[in-house]
Design a protein around this motif. Sequence first.
Motif, PDB file in Angstrom:
ATOM      1  N   GLY A  99       0.833  -1.201   0.000  1.00 50.45           N
ATOM      2  CA  GLY A  99       0.000   0.000   0.000  1.00 50.45           C
ATOM      3  C   GLY A  99       0.863   1.245   0.000  1.00 50.45           C
ATOM      4  N   PRO A 100       0.257   2.418   0.148  1.00 53.46           N
ATOM      5  CA  PRO A 100       1.035   3.665   0.208  1.00 53.46           C
ATOM      6  C   PRO A 100       2.016   3.641   1.382  1.00 53.46           C
ATOM      7  N   GLU A 101       3.099   4.350   1.234  1.00 55.43           N
ATOM      8  CA  GLU A 101       4.079   4.417   2.323  1.00 55.43           C
ATOM      9  C   GLU A 101       3.517   5.253   3.466  1.00 55.43           C
ATOM     10  N   PRO A 102       3.441   4.694   4.685  1.00 57.38           N
ATOM     11  CA  PRO A 102       2.904   5.463   5.815  1.00 57.38           C
ATOM     12  C   PRO A 102       3.787   6.668   6.125  1.00 57.38           C
ATOM     13  N   GLN A 103       3.131   7.787   6.395  1.00 56.06           N
ATOM     14  CA  GLN A 103       3.838   8.986   6.815  1.00 56.06           C
ATOM     15  C   GLN A 103       3.713   9.142   8.324  1.00 56.06           C
ATOM     16  N   ARG A 104       4.574   9.954   8.909  1.00 59.98           N
ATOM     17  CA  ARG A 104       4.516  10.185  10.355  1.00 59.98           C
ATOM     18  C   ARG A 104       3.113  10.634  10.756  1.00 59.98           C
ATOM     19  N   GLY A 105       2.562   9.973  11.749  1.00 63.31           N
ATOM     20  CA  GLY A 105       1.218  10.284  12.210  1.00 63.31           C
ATOM     21  C   GLY A 105       0.138   9.412  11.607  1.00 63.31           C
ATOM     22  N   ASP A 106       0.437   8.739  10.483  1.00 61.26           N
ATOM     23  CA  ASP A 106      -0.545   7.831   9.893  1.00 61.26           C
ATOM     24  C   ASP A 106      -0.742   6.605  10.776  1.00 61.26           C
ATOM     25  N   PHE A 107      -1.963   6.073  10.805  1.00 56.70           N
ATOM     26  CA  PHE A 107      -2.202   4.760  11.383  1.00 56.70           C
ATOM     27  C   PHE A 107      -1.778   3.723  10.349  1.00 56.70           C
ATOM     28  N   LEU A 108      -1.505   2.503  10.815  1.00 58.39           N
ATOM     29  CA  LEU A 108      -1.179   1.399   9.918  1.00 58.39           C
ATOM     30  C   LEU A 108      -2.101   0.233  10.213  1.00 58.39           C
ATOM     31  N   VAL A 109      -2.832  -0.205   9.196  1.00 58.72           N
ATOM     32  CA  VAL A 109      -3.727  -1.354   9.314  1.00 58.72           C
ATOM     33  C   VAL A 109      -3.251  -2.429   8.347  1.00 58.72           C
ATOM     34  N   LEU A 110      -3.126  -3.651   8.840  1.00 55.04           N
ATOM     35  CA  LEU A 110      -2.648  -4.759   8.017  1.00 55.04           C
ATOM     36  C   LEU A 110      -3.800  -5.669   7.624  1.00 55.04           C
ATOM     37  N   HIS A 111      -3.981  -5.803   6.322  1.00 54.24           N
ATOM     38  CA  HIS A 111      -4.983  -6.730   5.798  1.00 54.24           C
ATOM     39  C   HIS A 111      -4.263  -8.006   5.361  1.00 54.24           C
ATOM     40  N   THR A 112      -4.462  -9.084   6.111  1.00 55.28           N
ATOM     41  CA  THR A 112      -3.824 -10.369   5.793  1.00 55.28           C
ATOM     42  C   THR A 112      -4.811 -11.388   5.244  1.00 55.28           C
ATOM     43  N   GLY A 113      -6.109 -11.093   5.342  1.00 51.54           N
ATOM     44  CA  GLY A 113      -7.134 -12.040   4.936  1.00 51.54           C
ATOM     45  C   GLY A 113      -7.650 -12.908   6.061  1.00 51.54           C
TER      46      GLY A 113
END
Length: 219
Positions: A99-113
Amino acid sequence: MTLHDLSHQLWAGMPKIPILPEVERHQIASMADGAPLDISSITLALHVGTHVDAPSHAVPGGASIDEIPLERFHGRAVVASVDRKPGEEITVDDVLAGGPEPQRGDFLVLHTGWGERFTSEEYGDHPSLSVELARWVVERGIPFVGVDMITPDLPVHRRGPDFAFDVHRTLLGADVLIAENLTGLVPLAGGHALLRAFPLAVRGGDAGPARIVAEELPS
């Protein structure tokens, strides 16, 4: 505006890790029995179903879920789609490729299925985050990580006797919140979303059950 529900429903006997008690539902009063109103109760551990971990879950003296400002549960998220098998580690490269590269302050959600396997026997055997990825999240200034798995650490049956929950301790020790048991991420995978992950304000709670929803954002 289209909202996507990323939360599992709660019901008696729902999936959980073995150490936790069963979820129970009780009918306290019923109109069918002559009561003026229907009233029911539910009993569940704070780490069953979709929930947000507080630092106090893994850090002695860490903040409990009711002590965390509401602003911490709302933000722009990168939803990275990763393809890893049970027991494999999810790496920084996986996140950047998903996905897009996370920037400082972004949340990160992982979709693994794995969120779609919640009621199957396969759900308990999932991938996990590498410690290096957890450290990268901290260094990157990402304040919130969500996974569609039971835990970002190794599955229960793959842990050795000296297992130390290094991913939990790395993230929560740096005040990075963790949401577990997400679902419904397919429409958002590989892009940005506005995440609203408000947990119940359980006084002194090491976690809070949450109704987590997201709105798709342009990348």
